[in-house]
Structures are given as C-alpha cells and as structure tokens.
Design an enzyme around this catalytic site. Structure first.
Site, PDB file in Angstrom:
ATOM      1  N   ALA A 223       0.779  -1.271   0.014  1.00 15.49           N
ATOM      2  CA  ALA A 223      -0.001  -0.028   0.039  1.00 15.49           C
ATOM      3  C   ALA A 223       1.020   1.289  -0.005  1.00 15.49           C
ATOM      4  O   ALA A 223       1.987   1.245   0.427  1.00 15.49           O
ATOM      5  CB  ALA A 223      -0.956  -0.076   1.346  1.00 15.49           C
TER       6      ALA A 223
ATOM      7  N   GLY B 109       0.423  -5.202   0.506  1.00 14.20           N
ATOM      8  CA  GLY B 109      -0.772  -5.278  -0.179  1.00 14.20           C
ATOM      9  C   GLY B 109      -0.077  -5.907  -1.761  1.00 14.20           C
ATOM     10  O   GLY B 109      -1.157  -6.377  -2.201  1.00 14.20           O
TER      11      GLY B 109
ATOM     12  N   GLU C 213      -0.480  -9.288  -1.274  1.00 14.58           N
ATOM     13  CA  GLU C 213      -1.985  -9.758  -0.996  1.00 14.58           C
ATOM     14  C   GLU C 213      -2.700  -9.892  -2.422  1.00 14.58           C
ATOM     15  O   GLU C 213      -3.675 -10.509  -2.716  1.00 14.58           O
ATOM     16  CB  GLU C 213      -2.740  -8.702  -0.020  1.00 14.58           C
ATOM     17  CG  GLU C 213      -1.985  -8.972   1.027  1.00 14.58           C
ATOM     18  CD  GLU C 213      -2.706  -7.727   2.338  1.00 14.58           C
ATOM     19  OE1 GLU C 213      -2.116  -6.641   2.016  1.00 14.58           O
ATOM     20  OE2 GLU C 213      -3.279  -8.326   3.255  1.00 14.58           O
TER      21      GLU C 213
ATOM     22  N   GLU D  32       3.821  -5.765   7.064  1.00 15.78           N
ATOM     23  CA  GLU D  32       3.319  -4.788   7.640  1.00 15.78           C
ATOM     24  C   GLU D  32       3.401  -4.580   9.133  1.00 15.78           C
ATOM     25  O   GLU D  32       3.212  -3.561   9.716  1.00 15.78           O
ATOM     26  CB  GLU D  32       1.517  -5.292   7.523  1.00 15.78           C
ATOM     27  CG  GLU D  32       1.185  -5.040   6.036  1.00 15.78           C
ATOM     28  CD  GLU D  32       1.227  -6.048   5.045  1.00 15.78           C
ATOM     29  OE1 GLU D  32       2.157  -6.863   5.185  1.00 15.78           O
ATOM     30  OE2 GLU D  32       0.470  -6.135   4.156  1.00 15.78           O
TER      31      GLU D  32
HETATM   32  C1  3H9 Z   1       0.539  -2.465   3.479  1.00 12.93           C
HETATM   33  O1  3H9 Z   1       0.797  -2.921   2.103  1.00 12.93           O
HETATM   34  C2  3H9 Z   1      -0.850  -2.392   3.950  1.00 12.93           C
HETATM   35  C3  3H9 Z   1      -1.746  -3.488   3.289  1.00 12.93           C
HETATM   36  O2  3H9 Z   1      -1.579  -4.803   3.942  1.00 12.93           O
HETATM   37  C4  3H9 Z   1      -3.140  -3.339   3.518  1.00 12.93           C
HETATM   38  C5  3H9 Z   1      -3.903  -2.360   2.758  1.00 12.93           C
HETATM   39  C6  3H9 Z   1      -5.386  -2.481   3.022  1.00 12.93           C
HETATM   40  N1  3H9 Z   1       4.654   3.630   0.078  1.00 12.93           N
HETATM   41  O3  3H9 Z   1      13.038   1.810   0.607  1.00 12.93           O
HETATM   42  P1  3H9 Z   1      13.753   2.637  -0.914  1.00 12.93           P
HETATM   43  C7  3H9 Z   1       9.389   5.093  -1.114  1.00 12.93           C
HETATM   44  S1  3H9 Z   1       1.572  -1.559   4.096  1.00 12.93           S
HETATM   45  C8  3H9 Z   1       5.199   4.720  -0.357  1.00 12.93           C
HETATM   46  O4  3H9 Z   1      14.626   3.739  -0.547  1.00 12.93           O
HETATM   47  P2  3H9 Z   1      14.917   0.358  -1.925  1.00 12.93           P
HETATM   48  C9  3H9 Z   1      10.432   5.377  -0.184  1.00 12.93           C
HETATM   49  O5  3H9 Z   1      10.218   6.156   0.971  1.00 12.93           O
HETATM   50  C10 3H9 Z   1       3.099  -1.434   3.328  1.00 12.93           C
HETATM   51  N2  3H9 Z   1       6.336   4.852  -0.534  1.00 12.93           N
HETATM   52  O6  3H9 Z   1      14.068   1.694  -1.810  1.00 12.93           O
HETATM   53  C11 3H9 Z   1      11.616   6.042  -0.936  1.00 12.93           C
HETATM   54  O7  3H9 Z   1      11.311   7.164  -1.062  1.00 12.93           O
HETATM   55  P3  3H9 Z   1      12.526   8.300  -1.294  1.00 12.93           P
HETATM   56  C12 3H9 Z   1       3.753  -2.640   3.099  1.00 12.93           C
HETATM   57  C13 3H9 Z   1       7.220   3.762  -0.594  1.00 12.93           C
HETATM   58  O8  3H9 Z   1      15.004  -0.185  -3.194  1.00 12.93           O
HETATM   59  C14 3H9 Z   1      11.442   5.289  -2.124  1.00 12.93           C
HETATM   60  O9  3H9 Z   1      10.241   4.600  -2.442  1.00 12.93           O
HETATM   61  N3  3H9 Z   1       4.940  -2.614   2.331  1.00 12.93           N
HETATM   62  C15 3H9 Z   1       6.985   2.609  -0.433  1.00 12.93           C
HETATM   63  O10 3H9 Z   1      15.943   0.419  -0.811  1.00 12.93           O
HETATM   64  C16 3H9 Z   1      12.466   3.886  -2.478  1.00 12.93           C
HETATM   65  O11 3H9 Z   1      12.428   3.337  -1.295  1.00 12.93           O
HETATM   66  C17 3H9 Z   1       6.177  -2.216   2.732  1.00 12.93           C
HETATM   67  O12 3H9 Z   1       6.340  -2.006   4.087  1.00 12.93           O
HETATM   68  C18 3H9 Z   1       5.398   2.571   0.171  1.00 12.93           C
HETATM   69  N4  3H9 Z   1       4.759   1.037   0.012  1.00 12.93           N
HETATM   70  O13 3H9 Z   1      13.840  -0.771  -1.196  1.00 12.93           O
HETATM   71  C19 3H9 Z   1       7.575  -2.058   1.857  1.00 12.93           C
HETATM   72  N5  3H9 Z   1       7.671   1.969  -0.303  1.00 12.93           N
HETATM   73  O14 3H9 Z   1      13.235   7.883  -2.473  1.00 12.93           O
HETATM   74  C20 3H9 Z   1       7.944  -0.662   2.220  1.00 12.93           C
HETATM   75  C21 3H9 Z   1       8.963   2.556  -0.618  1.00 12.93           C
HETATM   76  O15 3H9 Z   1      11.520   9.804  -1.444  1.00 12.93           O
HETATM   77  N6  3H9 Z   1       9.067  -0.591   1.245  1.00 12.93           N
HETATM   78  N7  3H9 Z   1       8.478   3.763  -0.613  1.00 12.93           N
HETATM   79  O16 3H9 Z   1      13.071   8.363  -0.118  1.00 12.93           O
HETATM   80  C22 3H9 Z   1      10.245  -1.221   1.446  1.00 12.93           C
HETATM   81  O17 3H9 Z   1      10.330  -2.205   2.344  1.00 12.93           O
HETATM   82  C23 3H9 Z   1      11.326  -0.869   0.526  1.00 12.93           C
HETATM   83  O18 3H9 Z   1      11.044   0.395   0.050  1.00 12.93           O
HETATM   84  C24 3H9 Z   1      11.551  -1.567  -0.787  1.00 12.93           C
HETATM   85  C25 3H9 Z   1      12.687  -1.116  -1.705  1.00 12.93           C
HETATM   86  C26 3H9 Z   1      12.315  -3.088  -0.343  1.00 12.93           C
HETATM   87  C27 3H9 Z   1      10.257  -2.072  -1.430  1.00 12.93           C
END
Ligand code: 3H9
Length: 698
Positions: free
Chosen positions: A63, A102, A105, A125
C-alpha cells in the site's frame, strides 16, 4: 492521454494489466482505480486469461504508506482483491523485485503466480505496526500452511521466489526476461485449459502441533513485547484454520483498522520515512559524487577496531587491520574468528560466508600497508594525544584523496584534522558497540570536512549495512551528548530513593531493550571512571558520579567482574539485586543530605525521557542534528529505544509539546537545575502551536 499509472491491452488472447507507478509501484488510489477499471474492461473483451505485471524495478511493494495516515479513498484494496479472486477469467500474477504487503495480497488473490528468480515475497506490515489488511492473514495460511504463514507475517521478513515455489506460494519460476516468459506461461495456461482457482476456497491444512498457536505466542513474546499487531496476527492465522475467508477477512479488517489508527503504527511509519531521510542533507546536493571505496584500513585491533573490520569484510571490501605489535594483532584476529564462530552457531552466517569475509581481512603491524587504502578508520584508545599522533601518521602514509576517519565517541574532530595536512578529508565515523552488530553510524562532520567525503560515508554506511546519521561537532555528538543528561537523571533518582532494579524495570517495561544501569554494567563502569579522572573530576565529589565511582573503587566494574549495580550469575549472567549497593546508596545520599523516598514509575519515566527531549531539542537548536527524525534514528539504532515509540523526538510530539514544556518547567522550578531550563526551540514551538515533526521536512 490518460494519466492513469495502470494500462490495459491485449497480447493475443491475454489481457495484460500493466502497472507503472515508480519508484516501487505502491498501491496508491490511482493504481487501485486503474486496476479496478482494467478488471472491468477485461470483462467485455474476448481475452481468455489476464496477466498482471509491473514496469520498473519491482512488482508492487505494498500500500502507499503516505496514504495510511489519511482517510481512505475508494476503491479499497480488499474490495479489488475480492473482485479479482471472483473474476470469471483466470488471472496470472507475474512478480519481480519485491512483492510486499498489499502487493503480495493482490498476488495471492490472483489464480496463478509466477516470479523471476530472486524476487522477494513478504508481508512486512508488522514492521509498520500493522497487519496485512487485504486478506493476507487469511490467504497466506491457505497457500503455505499456518506454520509458514505465522513465521512470515509475525517476522515481516520476506522469502525469495525459490523458497516461495517450494512452499506453494508461487506456481512457476520465470526466466529473467519477465515480459516474454510471463506471456509464455500465460499462453501455456490457456492451452492447458487452466481454470480460475480462488485461493479463498482452499482449506487451511490442520497444524501438526495442536499447541502451535499458544507455543508460538510464547516463543515471540519477548521479541514483540509491548506491540499490538503481532498478537492480532497470531489470532487471525488461528482463525483462518477454522473459518471461511469472509468471516476471516471481516475480523482482519477490524484488527487492521485498530492497528492503523494506533500510535504504534504512526510511530513505525514515521520511522520508515525517517530512516530514508537521513541520507538527504539540505546543504549537500544529492548528485554530489561520492569517492570510490574499494579498500579500507582500520587502526587498532581491539574490540571496536575488529568489529569495524568485520563490517567491511562482510560487505566484501578488503580491509587491513593494523596494531602496534604482533600480539595485539593476533588477539584482534582471534576475537574476530570467535565472533564469526558465534554467528555461525546462531545460524546467521554460513561457513562459506565466513570464509569469504575472513579472506577480506589482512592483519599487519605495518602502517605502510595502509598506503593504498581508500579509507582508514582509527579505533585506538580514546585519548586526544594518542589519536593526534595516529592521524599525523595516517596523513604521512595514506595516498592522496584517501579519507581519514576517527571512531572517537567524544573528541574534537577539528583538532584531529589539525594534525594532518588534509582537513577536508577528515571525518568522524562513530560506530556503536558491538560494531559488527549495531546498526547506527554517526557520521561526524568537522568544520572543514568536504561535502563529497560526507556523501561517501553515507553511501558506504548503506553498503556495510549501517544506518547513517550525519551530525555536527560537539562533545558526545548527538547520541552520547543526550545520554549524559539521561544517565545523570538515573543517578540522581537512585540517590533520591529508587533502586537500580526499579529504574531498569520501568524503562524496560516502557520498551527499551535495557535500562540505563544494566547498560552501564554491560559496557563496564571503569570506562566512565577513567574518563572522569582524565577530565580532572575528583572521585565521589559530584552526586551523579558518587555511586559509580564508589562501585569501581570496590572493584565492581559491571558484568565483567560479575558485580556492578547488580550482582551477576557467573554462568547465566542473570542479574540480581545487591544489598551492598542499597547500603552504598544510603550512605551517599546521607553524605549529600538527600532524603530518600519512594519514587513513582511516572517520575522515573518523565525524568529520563524528558532529559532526552530537552537535550535533543538543544542539539537541534544548535544545528548539530539536521532534523528531529535524525535524532530518533540515532536512539532507535544505537541505544535500544523501541521503534514502536518512534524515538524520543516523536515521543515528545505524542505527549504534546505543551505538556512537555510544562513538565520540564516544573522540574526546573523544583530543582533550580539549569539542565531543566526548557530549550528555546521547545518554547518557540509551543508558542506557535507547532510540533517537532513539522521540522522534519528539511
Ligand atoms: C500495506 O501494504 C498494507 C496492506 O496490507 C493493507 C492495505 C489495506 N509507500 O526503500 P527505498 C518510497 S503496508 C510509499 O529507498 P529500496 C521510499 O520512501 C506496506 N512510498 O528503496 C523511498 O522514497 P524516497 C507494506 C514507498 O530499493 C522510495 O520509495 N509494504 C513505499 O532500498 C524508494 O524506497 C512495505 O512495508 C510504500 N509502500 O527498497 C514495503 N515503499 O526516495 C516498504 C517505498 O523519497 N518498502 N517507498 O526516499 C520497502 O521495504 C522498500 O522500499 C523496498 C525497496 C524493499 C520495496
């Protein structure tokens, strides 16, 4: 032209839904709307199967976290997911990069899943104080069984595609060329007349162990202490074993909403963005070229130096470990070998990984061997004269352009730079003990440090698995400077009537990994004792040092001598209250004419946490930290502060800055202690009705 990040088109009999929402294809409202529209459109054409895939470096990483604190806007993800699962045409999900939260999911609501090798699949999450809120807790157990589902959702850690295939989370491994091989896979499914396969209709396998859930709860209790999401997750996986998907999802929604509106999730979402913000410095352009670091040197083969060398070696960077004599070098190498052996025992490293790391470390007594290193970090005895000498030697030996860094915890880097002819290449790199484990790296910018040197350290930190926080120059930098006021309050509370056990239990109950006195015993009380003598302080003269001074003089140095603030069991290291310490406290309090009385939990929490807040805001005022969230990251990664509290600065906002200032002012009025004068920054923010978080967007 549509500005939707989702497009729909045909490739033969395949309806292809393509998502393009850089950087991580997060499920923003526009993406959800786009998927919803594409599903609708596909109903009206002659496609036989649908294929959902993403452009760019990854599949959907979850999400959109920036939307989670705002009122949700339809279409909602759980509704889209239900529509997908009930879609009349089979849906194939093709994954690459990360399929998280998400994103996974959504993938589980598809009827077939394929991924390229190395793809990471997970439900992280819980790391945001949430639980999967779009069916994840109900569909994952149906696909991989309750045991695997518990492990994945409670830890939040992803698995790779190869493991996912074995577990049944995906059906097929693709070739690297995802577009071509996913189309081929979808065509294969058409040819074999593969039908829809709703995951929600699968029954969960009965756990082989009838006590699975209660045992699991006990197993993770310590690690998840204080957090609300993990227990909800266990309940939901248990529910998946006994109820249908509709009832399961209803409960999941209820718990998800409770988590989403909790202060814990707000704190952890703050931490997510705070961790990423530390790399961005307002005065250093993001395109500043870092220097190349292909080899390193570490001077000082003690515990710290050895730990730092391991950080480089673990990242595959060749490192020379230098000390003055061969005995010291041999001892240092033995400690490193022992550390690696322990890591293998705990299953953190394989023999192969250890062999590769050890082959990166070369020990030597020759300073000359540092001449080709791109960076050299000194980790010698914490004494200015000793370090100055080392810096001047480094300057003589190291090649032009090499970065000279100090691992000092307190000393003036400007003064160290003066002992060289290259002040712009000199910087502080403050690792935390044990250096190969602790995540924090305080990057200390001296007055003349060049911007590209700072940029290099930030990039290098990420490469060696550290969280970098760039800080300015002052005694103790950010972390230890704040710790001073915090430690002082702990000592004063002891004299006023609290016991070590009471203080530590209150702080640990609040979520800290260890209370302040247990930490001191672990670090060794002799270090502070020596430093106080170096500073010319007379033993026992100041109330806040009277007890630790007395303990050291009784040879109670902490855990290493099995006695400090506590007594320690020699085998298990379990701590016990010691009447001798209580007697000492009584004597010292009487000497300083302090009347000992009962101290409440609230007073302990307030005094210790507000000490961090007041000093932290002074540090911000002086520009030593760039933003409040940087201070939070220092405390989370270097001092065992619970992430779900967001850090001391975030905590202050949670309490309310007006309350914070009121309490600090009351402490000043009752003690007349200058430390408790509220910082100007706090007073200004309260006057404007603002928060510390408002200063984070720098
Ligand atoms: C969810 O899914 C809830 C659902 O179950 C329910 C729904 C009803 N959203 O980390 P990076 C941005 S909760 C918005 O440096 P990497 C991040 O801030 C979500 N922004 O890259 C950064 O911005 P900036 C569950 C996001 O390659 C840029 O993207 N998912 C999101 O080192 C690059 O990110 C997670 O918790 C996001 N979801 O790592 C996964 N994700 O450049 C969260 C990233 O401005 N994300 N950004 O600083 C991660 O773990 C890592 O970003 C990922 C890539 C491994 C994907």
């Amino acid at each position: 032209m549509s500005d939707s990040p989702v497009s729909y088109g045909k490739n033969g009999s395949i309806g292809v839904i393509s998502i393009n929402n850089p950087p991580v294809n997060a499920l923003s409202q526009k993406v959800r709307q786009g998927i919803s529209d594409a599903l609708e459109e596909s109903l009206g054409d002659n496609s036989k199967i649908l294929l959902i895939m993403c452009k760019g470096r990854t599949f959907i990483a979850g999400a959109d976290i920036t939307e989670l604190g705002k009122p949700p806007v339809p279409p909602h993800l759980p509704d889209i997911i239900t529509r997908m699962e009930n879609h009349p045409k089979p849906i194939v999900m093709a994954l690459h990069g990360n399929a998280l939260g998400g994103g996974l999911e959504l993938a589980m609501a598809g009827h077939y899943r394929c991924a390229i090798p190395g793809t990471k699949l997970g439900l992280p999450e819980v790391k945001l104080g949430l639980l999967p809120g779009a069916g994840g807790t109900q569909r994952l157990p149906r696909l991989v069984g309750p045991e695997n589902a518990l492990d994945m959702i409670v830890s939040g850690n992803p698995i790779n595609a190869e493991k996912a295939l074995k577990m049944g989370l995906i059906d097929h491994l693709l070739d690297e060329d995802i577009e071509k091989s996913a189309i081929a896979y979808a065509n294969q499914l058409i040819q074999s007349n593969s039908d829809v396969r709703p995951t929600g209709k699968i029954s969960v396998t009965t756990p082989s162990n009838s006590n699975l859930f209660s045992e699991y709860r006990n197993r993770v209790a310590r690690k998840t202490r204080g957090q609300i999401a993990p227990d909800f997750i266990i309940k939901l996986v248990e529910l998946a074993c006994s109820s249908d998907i509709i009832a399961g999802q209803e409960k999941e929604r209820e718990y998800f909403l409770e988590c989403r509106s909790s202060p814990q999730s707000a704190a952890l979402r703050h931490v997510f963005f705070a961790e990423r913000a530390t790399s961005k410095l307002p005065d250093i352009p993001s395109d500043t070229q870092p220097r190349d670091i292909s080899s390193a040197g570490v001077i000082g083969a003690g515990t710290m130096g050895g730990g730092i060398a391991m950080c480089f070696a673990n990242a595959g960077i060749p490192v020379k470990l230098i000390d003055t004599d061969s005995d010291a070098v041999a001892r240092g190498m033995q400690i490193i070998e022992k550390n690696y052996a322990n890591s293998m025992k705990r299953g953190r490293f394989t023999q192969e990984k250890v062999d590769a790391a050890m082959s990166c470390i070369t020990a030597s007594t020759e300073f000359e061997s540092l001449k080709e290193a791109d960076i050299v970090i000194e980790a010698v005895f914490e004494n200015m004269a000793v370090k100055e000498k080392v810096f001047s030697q480094m300057d003589e030996v190291c090649k032009k352009g090499a970065i000279l860094a100090s691992n000092t915890s307190y000393l003036d880097i400007d003064q160290l730079a003066d002992s060289t002819n290259r002040a712009k290449d000199v910087i502080g790199s403050h690792f935390f003990s044990p250096a190969n484990v602790m995540k924090l790296l305080e990057i200390v910018r001296a007055t003349r440090t060049a911007p590209d040197v700072v940029q290099t350290l930030i990039k290098l930190s990420r490469k060696i698995g550290k969280v970098p926080v760039a800080v300015g120059l002052c005694h103790g930098f950010v972390g230890n400077r704040m710790l001073k006021g915090y430690g002082r309050q702990a000592q004063l509370l002891l004299l006023e009537g609290a016991s070590p056990q009471q203080i530590d239990s209150v702080m640990e109950g609040w979520g800290l990994a260890m209370g302040p006195l247990a930490v001191s015993d672990l670090a060794g009380l002799d270090i502070g004792y020596r430093s106080r003598r170096d500073q010319g302080l007379v033993s026992g003269e100041l109330p806040e040092f009277a007890l630790p001074d007395a303990l050291v003089e009784l040879d109670r140095l902490g855990q290493k001598s099995s006695a400090g603030y506590y007594q320690y069991d020699k085998e298990t290291r379990a701590r016990q209250i010691d009447p001798e310490v209580e007697a000492l406290l009584k004597d010292i309090a009487a000497r300083f004419e302090i009347t000992r009385q009962t101290i409440s939990e609230e007073v302990i929490l307030d005094r210790l946490l507000l000490a961090l807040v007041n000093e932290g805001t002074r540090i911000l005022e002086e520009g030593i930290a760039t933003r409040p969230s940087d201070i939070d990251i220092v405390y989370l990664n270097g001092y065992g502060f619970p992430a779900w509290r967001g850090g001391p600065m975030f905590h202050a906002d949670t309490v309310g800055l007006d309350t914070v200032v009121e309490k600090i002012t009351a402490l000043y009025n009752s003690t007349q202690d200058d430390f408790w004068k509220p910082s100007k920054l706090l007073e200004n923010l309260v006057e404007k009705g603002d928060t510390l978080s408002s200063l984070n967007n720098k």
